[in-house]
Structure formats: structure tokens, C-alpha cells
Write a protein that holds these residues in place. Structure first.
Motif, short mmCIF file in Angstrom:
data_model
loop_
_atom_site.label_atom_id
_atom_site.label_comp_id
_atom_site.label_asym_id
_atom_site.label_seq_id
_atom_site.Cartn_x
_atom_site.Cartn_y
_atom_site.Cartn_z
N GLN A 186 38.12 -14.91 -31.47
CA GLN A 186 38.51 -16.31 -31.60
C GLN A 186 37.59 -17.20 -30.74
O GLN A 186 37.19 -18.29 -31.18
CB GLN A 186 39.98 -16.50 -31.19
N ALA A 187 37.28 -16.69 -29.54
CA ALA A 187 36.40 -17.48 -28.67
C ALA A 187 35.01 -17.59 -29.27
O ALA A 187 34.38 -18.67 -29.23
CB ALA A 187 36.34 -16.83 -27.28
N LEU A 188 34.53 -16.46 -29.81
CA LEU A 188 33.19 -16.49 -30.43
C LEU A 188 33.18 -17.42 -31.65
O LEU A 188 32.23 -18.17 -31.86
CB LEU A 188 32.74 -15.09 -30.83
N ARG A 189 34.21 -17.35 -32.43
CA ARG A 189 34.28 -18.24 -33.58
C ARG A 189 34.31 -19.72 -33.12
O ARG A 189 33.65 -20.57 -33.70
CB ARG A 189 35.53 -17.94 -34.41
N GLY A 190 35.13 -19.92 -32.09
CA GLY A 190 35.20 -21.31 -31.58
C GLY A 190 33.85 -21.75 -31.01
O GLY A 190 33.40 -22.88 -31.25
N ALA A 191 33.21 -20.84 -30.21
CA ALA A 191 31.92 -21.19 -29.61
C ALA A 191 30.87 -21.37 -30.69
O ALA A 191 30.04 -22.27 -30.62
CB ALA A 191 31.50 -20.10 -28.62
N LEU A 192 30.91 -20.47 -31.67
CA LEU A 192 29.95 -20.59 -32.76
C LEU A 192 30.16 -21.89 -33.53
O LEU A 192 29.20 -22.56 -33.91
CB LEU A 192 30.11 -19.38 -33.71
N GLY A 193 31.44 -22.23 -33.73
CA GLY A 193 31.74 -23.49 -34.43
C GLY A 193 31.24 -24.68 -33.61
O GLY A 193 30.68 -25.63 -34.16
N ASN A 242 27.38 -24.55 -33.60
CA ASN A 242 26.86 -24.99 -34.90
C ASN A 242 27.06 -26.50 -35.08
O ASN A 242 26.22 -27.17 -35.68
CB ASN A 242 27.55 -24.23 -36.05
N GLY A 243 28.16 -27.02 -34.57
CA GLY A 243 28.39 -28.45 -34.70
C GLY A 243 27.50 -29.25 -33.74
O GLY A 243 27.10 -30.36 -34.01
N CYS A 244 27.16 -28.70 -32.58
CA CYS A 244 26.43 -29.44 -31.57
C CYS A 244 24.91 -29.23 -31.66
O CYS A 244 24.15 -30.09 -31.25
CB CYS A 244 26.87 -29.03 -30.19
N LEU A 245 24.52 -28.13 -32.06
CA LEU A 245 23.09 -27.81 -32.04
C LEU A 245 22.40 -28.40 -33.29
O LEU A 245 22.89 -28.27 -34.40
CB LEU A 245 22.86 -26.30 -32.01
N ASN A 246 21.36 -28.94 -32.98
CA ASN A 246 20.49 -29.35 -34.07
C ASN A 246 19.14 -28.71 -33.79
O ASN A 246 18.98 -28.00 -32.79
CB ASN A 246 20.39 -30.87 -34.20
#
Length: 184
Positions: A147-154, A157-161
Motif C-alpha cells: 500500500q505504501a509503495l502504491r501510494g508512493a508510486l502514485g 508519478n503525480g509529482c515527477l515530471n
């Protein structure tokens, strides 16, 4: 008693001459006849009666002696039987004591065996419980980590450009070069 003396006196009054006849007076002649018969029996039968009584006496003495011998043998057999009975009772008591001791030993062994089995079962149950707890903890940790990885990945993915991504890579490359210089 008077009749007896009168009958003896009557003998003295018999006529000396005369005819031979029967005296029909039963009361006068009966005691005389009885005394004659008893006298003859005593005189001639004394030996036979004495022999019969001696034989009877010897048979009675032999019977008494045999009875005493049999009684003695019976007493000896009774004493032997009592001795055997005491011996058997002692053996029975020893057997009973030994069996009670064996039963008590078996009972204690059984109790110890049950106690050991229960301890082993309790230890197994504790190990199973710890294993299940550890497995549940591991599953929860994996779930939390996922869940943490999914949240961190989300979030990433939302923050990184692209620009942020290139800057992060260049910073990490600089850190690695600095570490390599320190090691050399």
C-alpha cells in the motif's frame, strides 16, 4: 424281700417222702428258679463273660489309641496346613504390596507421560501460535508495504515530471562520484 426269705424257708418244709411234683405257686418258685439260673450262669459263664469284657476292653483301648494317633496326625496336618496358610498369606501380602507398588509406579509413569505430552502439546501450540502470528504480521507488513509503495508510486508519478526526474538522477550521480573519490 420278705418273699425271697419265705421261699427259702419253704424249701425246708417240703416233705421228705413223697411224690415228685410241680409247685404251681409262681411267687414262691420264681425267685428260687431265678437264683439257681443266675448262679449257674455266674459259675459257668464267668469265664466267657470275662473274656467278652476283656475283648471289649481291648477293642475300646485300641479304638482310643487309634483315635489318639489319628488325632495326633490330624493335629500335625493342621499345624502344617496353618504353616502353609501363613506362608501363603505372607506371599499374598508381599504380592499385594508389590502389585500396589507396581500399580503406583505405573500410575506415576502415566501421569509423568501425560504431563510430558501436555507440555509438548502446549509447546507445539505456542510454536504454531507464534508461527501464525509471524505469518499474520508478515502478511500485514507486505500489505502495508504494498500500500505504501502504491501510494508512493502514485505520489511520485503525480509529482515527477521529466525535468525533476533528470535532476534527481544527476544528484545521485554526483553523490556516487563523491563516494568514489573518498574511497580512492
Amino acid at each position: 424281700m420278705k418273699n425271697v426269705t419265705d421261699s427259702f424257708l419253704a424249701l425246708g418244709r417240703w416233705p421228705s417222702a413223697g411224690s415228685f411234683g410241680f409247685n404251681t405257686d409262681i411267687l414262691a418258685t420264681n425267685p428260687i428258679n431265678l437264683s439257681v439260673v443266675i448262679g449257674v450262669l455266674i459259675f459257668f459263664g464267668k469265664g466267657v463273660l470275662s473274656d467278652l469284657l476283656d475283648n471289649r476292653k481291648h477293642r475300646i483301648l485300641n479304638t482310643i489309641q487309634n483315635s489318639e494317633e489319628l488325632r495326633g496326625e490330624a493335629v500335625e496336618q493342621l499345624e502344617k496346613a496353618r504353616a502353609r496358610l501363613r506362608k501363603v498369606e505372607i506371599e499374598a501380602d508381599q504380592y499385594r504390596v508389590n502389585e500396589y507398588a507396581a500399580i503406583e509406579g505405573d500410575r506415576l509413569d502415566l501421569i509423568n507421560s501425560i504431563y510430558t505430552t501436555l507440555e509438548q502439546q502446549e509447546n507445539n501450540n505456542k510454536q504454531i501460535l507464534r508461527f501464525e502470528q509471524q505469518r499474520a504480521i508478515n502478511q500485514i507488513q507486505q500489505w502495508v508495504l504494498q500500500q505504501a509503495l502504491r501510494g508512493a508510486l502514485g505520489i511520485l508519478n503525480g509529482c515527477l515530471n521529466n525535468e525533476l526526474h533528470l535532476r534527481t538522477i544527476s544528484v545521485n550521480i554526483d553523490i556516487l562520484r563523491a563516494m568514489k573519490e573518498i574511497i580512492d
